[in-house]
Design a protein around this motif. Structure first.
Motif, PDB file in Angstrom:
ATOM      1  N   LEU A   1      32.518  59.302  12.882  1.00  0.00           N
ATOM      2  CA  LEU A   1      32.751  58.833  11.517  1.00  0.00           C
ATOM      3  C   LEU A   1      31.529  58.100  10.971  1.00  0.00           C
ATOM      4  O   LEU A   1      31.160  58.261   9.803  1.00  0.00           O
ATOM      5  N   ARG A   2      30.906  57.279  11.834  1.00  0.00           N
ATOM      6  CA  ARG A   2      29.695  56.575  11.388  1.00  0.00           C
ATOM      7  C   ARG A   2      28.582  57.562  11.058  1.00  0.00           C
ATOM      8  O   ARG A   2      27.855  57.412  10.069  1.00  0.00           O
ATOM      9  N   ALA A   3      28.427  58.610  11.912  1.00  0.00           N
ATOM     10  CA  ALA A   3      27.400  59.626  11.643  1.00  0.00           C
ATOM     11  C   ALA A   3      27.680  60.354  10.335  1.00  0.00           C
ATOM     12  O   ALA A   3      26.769  60.639   9.555  1.00  0.00           O
ATOM     13  N   GLN A   4      28.955  60.643  10.076  1.00  0.00           N
ATOM     14  CA  GLN A   4      29.316  61.299   8.829  1.00  0.00           C
ATOM     15  C   GLN A   4      29.004  60.412   7.630  1.00  0.00           C
ATOM     16  O   GLN A   4      28.483  60.877   6.607  1.00  0.00           O
ATOM     17  N   VAL A   5      29.320  59.129   7.769  1.00  0.00           N
ATOM     18  CA  VAL A   5      29.003  58.191   6.683  1.00  0.00           C
ATOM     19  C   VAL A   5      27.493  58.127   6.456  1.00  0.00           C
ATOM     20  O   VAL A   5      27.007  58.113   5.319  1.00  0.00           O
ATOM     21  N   ASP A   6      26.725  58.113   7.567  1.00  0.00           N
ATOM     22  CA  ASP A   6      25.263  58.089   7.446  1.00  0.00           C
ATOM     23  C   ASP A   6      24.755  59.354   6.756  1.00  0.00           C
ATOM     24  O   ASP A   6      23.837  59.287   5.915  1.00  0.00           O
ATOM     25  N   ARG A   7      25.331  60.524   7.122  1.00  0.00           N
ATOM     26  CA  ARG A   7      24.896  61.764   6.475  1.00  0.00           C
ATOM     27  C   ARG A   7      25.208  61.745   4.987  1.00  0.00           C
ATOM     28  O   ARG A   7      24.388  62.156   4.159  1.00  0.00           O
TER      29      ARG A   7
ATOM     30  N   GLN B   1      23.270  61.313  -0.350  1.00  0.00           N
ATOM     31  CA  GLN B   1      23.345  60.661  -1.658  1.00  0.00           C
ATOM     32  C   GLN B   1      21.989  60.098  -2.067  1.00  0.00           C
ATOM     33  O   GLN B   1      21.578  60.223  -3.224  1.00  0.00           O
ATOM     34  N   LEU B   2      21.285  59.462  -1.120  1.00  0.00           N
ATOM     35  CA  LEU B   2      19.967  58.915  -1.422  1.00  0.00           C
ATOM     36  C   LEU B   2      18.994  60.029  -1.786  1.00  0.00           C
ATOM     37  O   LEU B   2      18.195  59.906  -2.735  1.00  0.00           O
ATOM     38  N   LEU B   3      19.049  61.147  -1.032  1.00  0.00           N
ATOM     39  CA  LEU B   3      18.168  62.275  -1.346  1.00  0.00           C
ATOM     40  C   LEU B   3      18.493  62.857  -2.713  1.00  0.00           C
ATOM     41  O   LEU B   3      17.587  63.189  -3.494  1.00  0.00           O
ATOM     42  N   ASP B   4      19.790  62.981  -3.012  1.00  0.00           N
ATOM     43  CA  ASP B   4      20.185  63.484  -4.324  1.00  0.00           C
ATOM     44  C   ASP B   4      19.729  62.545  -5.429  1.00  0.00           C
ATOM     45  O   ASP B   4      19.289  62.982  -6.501  1.00  0.00           O
ATOM     46  N   GLN B   5      19.854  61.250  -5.166  1.00  0.00           N
ATOM     47  CA  GLN B   5      19.406  60.274  -6.169  1.00  0.00           C
ATOM     48  C   GLN B   5      17.911  60.396  -6.406  1.00  0.00           C
ATOM     49  O   GLN B   5      17.435  60.367  -7.549  1.00  0.00           O
ATOM     50  N   GLN B   6      17.140  60.561  -5.313  1.00  0.00           N
ATOM     51  CA  GLN B   6      15.696  60.715  -5.462  1.00  0.00           C
ATOM     52  C   GLN B   6      15.363  61.988  -6.223  1.00  0.00           C
ATOM     53  O   GLN B   6      14.451  62.008  -7.062  1.00  0.00           O
TER      54      GLN B   6
END
Length: 421
Positions: free
Chosen positions: A86-92, A97-102
């Motif tokens: 679950l943590r890995a999924q949240v990180d992905r 999201q950060l990549l999309d924002q960039q």
């Protein structure tokens, strides 16, 4: 009687134990009978024996304890693995999201840069468009209509794209003006909007370049046509742009492949050349001194009306009544305004490039030597002064003080009129 009762029993009666329970004002008495105590003692003994037996069994069977511990460890590892997944999924999700924002920020930066370039270009194009309009080349650029960012069938304008950019900047889904909130639907919508706005601005940019190229082509075509007309009269104009050119034929570049600076430079060069040619057309004598009047005598050899023998007629004569207006055929400077022998009252105008025009037999002169005159300005009135048989307008065109046929200039003026309007 009590004593008798006691004697009848097997012996002395046992004293009974009584358990008193008091709760507030209520008091209860429970008599503890022997069989109840024996039963309780037996139950306690059985429980003790069972507990001791179970404990002994577990101690003697280590494999059961190990299995239980292993099972608990396995369950704990499964929970830990699930939490790690679950943590890995949240990180992905966060990374995506950060990549999309960039990506959105880069596209917005590109949009803002394009918007700034288009705004700057519009200001720099204004002078050239104004020059193009003054030169007779259509320079009106239609302002594209605003576009809905989600409608691909409409044309995008600079103002419409700017509003769309502002809406994207203010949109929470982009994450540019607020906290990051990951929603795939909003993200896809934003991506589509940005892509369409980029395409819209690119379309506006291409339309600008195509419009500039069209104006350049129109100016060059018009300058070529006017220059050819002027050259047919025998006049050389300073038109170096149309000389000493050549090279193999190659298909023209797409508008988007040429830089904006090159396009502007080409348009500036074409407009400068057109202005030079137009200036020559306005200053040189391509007008008519007596508009609407018929020609009574043409240029060339004819029988002299006074001597009756062959003589050169150095100009052409227009039928005109005394007092009719006489117009200058081109802009220039008055070099002679007065009586001049056989010309009678005459006005001579210098148009530059060695070209002068003469207007003879005037009944009245309305200008004086040194005056600047414009094309079509009234310089005098028709008459019959000097060597004349009747009222008319004698008109001459001279190149380096040698008379040339004015008809060539009148014909050229008729052809140039469509380009000068």
């Amino acid at each position: 009687m009590t004593e008798a009762g006691k004697s009848l029993a097997f012996g002395k009666k046992r004293q009974q134990h009584v358990l008193i329970l008091a709760s507030g004002e209520k008091v209860r008495h429970i008599t503890i009978r022997p069989w109840l105590a024996v039963t309780a003692f037996c139950m306690a003994g059985l429980l003790s024996v069972g507990y001791i037996g179970s404990t002994a069994y577990l101690i003697l069977r280590d494999d059961l304890v190990g299995a239980t511990i292993a099972r608990q460890s396995r369950i704990q590892r499964e929970y830990e693995d699930r939490i790690a997944a679950l943590r890995a999924q949240v990180d992905r999700v966060t990374s995506k999201q950060l990549l999309d924002q960039q990506a959105v920020e880069r596209k917005v930066e590109k949009l803002l840069a394009q918007q700034k370039d288009l705004t700057s270009r519009h200001g720099r194009m204004s002078d050239l468009l104004e020059r193009a309009e003054k030169s007779g080349v259509s320079g009106t650029v239609e302002e594209p209509r605003p576009v809905n960012a989600y409608s691909p069938d409409k044309r995008a304008s600079l103002s419409g794209a700017s509003k769309a950019i502002d809406s994207v900047l203010a949109s929470p889904s982009t994450g540019l003006k607020g906290s990051i909130g990951y929603t795939s639907k909003s993200e896809k919508l934003s991506e589509r909007s940005l892509s369409r706005m980029v395409a819209s601005l690119s379309k506006v940019e291409n339309e600008q370049l195509i419009r500039i190229a069209s104006l350049t082509s129109g100016a060059e075509t018009k300058a070529d046509a006017m220059a050819d007309i002027i050259r047919r009269t025998g006049i050389k104009i300073d038109d170096s742009a149309s000389q000493n050119v050549g090279g193999p034929f190659v298909e023209p570049m797409k508008a988007s492949a040429a830089t904006f600076e090159e396009q502007l430079s080409n348009l500036d060069t074409a407009l400068s050349r057109l202005e030079t040619v137009r200036g020559a057309a306005v200053s040189l004598p391509f007008g008519n001194p007596a508009p609407g009047s018929d020609v009574s005598s043409r240029f060339g050899n004819r029988i002299d009306p006074f001597l009756g023998r062959l003589a050169l007629h150095a100009g052409i004569d227009f039928v005109a009544q005394t007092g009719a207006e006489v117009h200058t055929t081109g802009a220039g400077t008055v070099t002679n305004a007065g009586f001049s022998g056989g010309y009678g009252n005459m006005v001579e105008v210098d148009h530059g490039k060695g070209i002068t025009t003469r207007y003879g037999h005037l009944s009245q002169i309305l200008v004086k030597e040194g005056d600047k005159v414009a094309l079509g300005e009234v310089i005098g009135k028709a008459g019959s002064t000097g060597r004349s048989t009747g009222p008319h307008v004698h008109y001459e065109v001279r190149l380096n003080d040698n008379p040339v046929d004015p008809t060539r200039f009148l014909v050229a003026g008729t052809e140039l009129k469509t380009y000068l309007q």
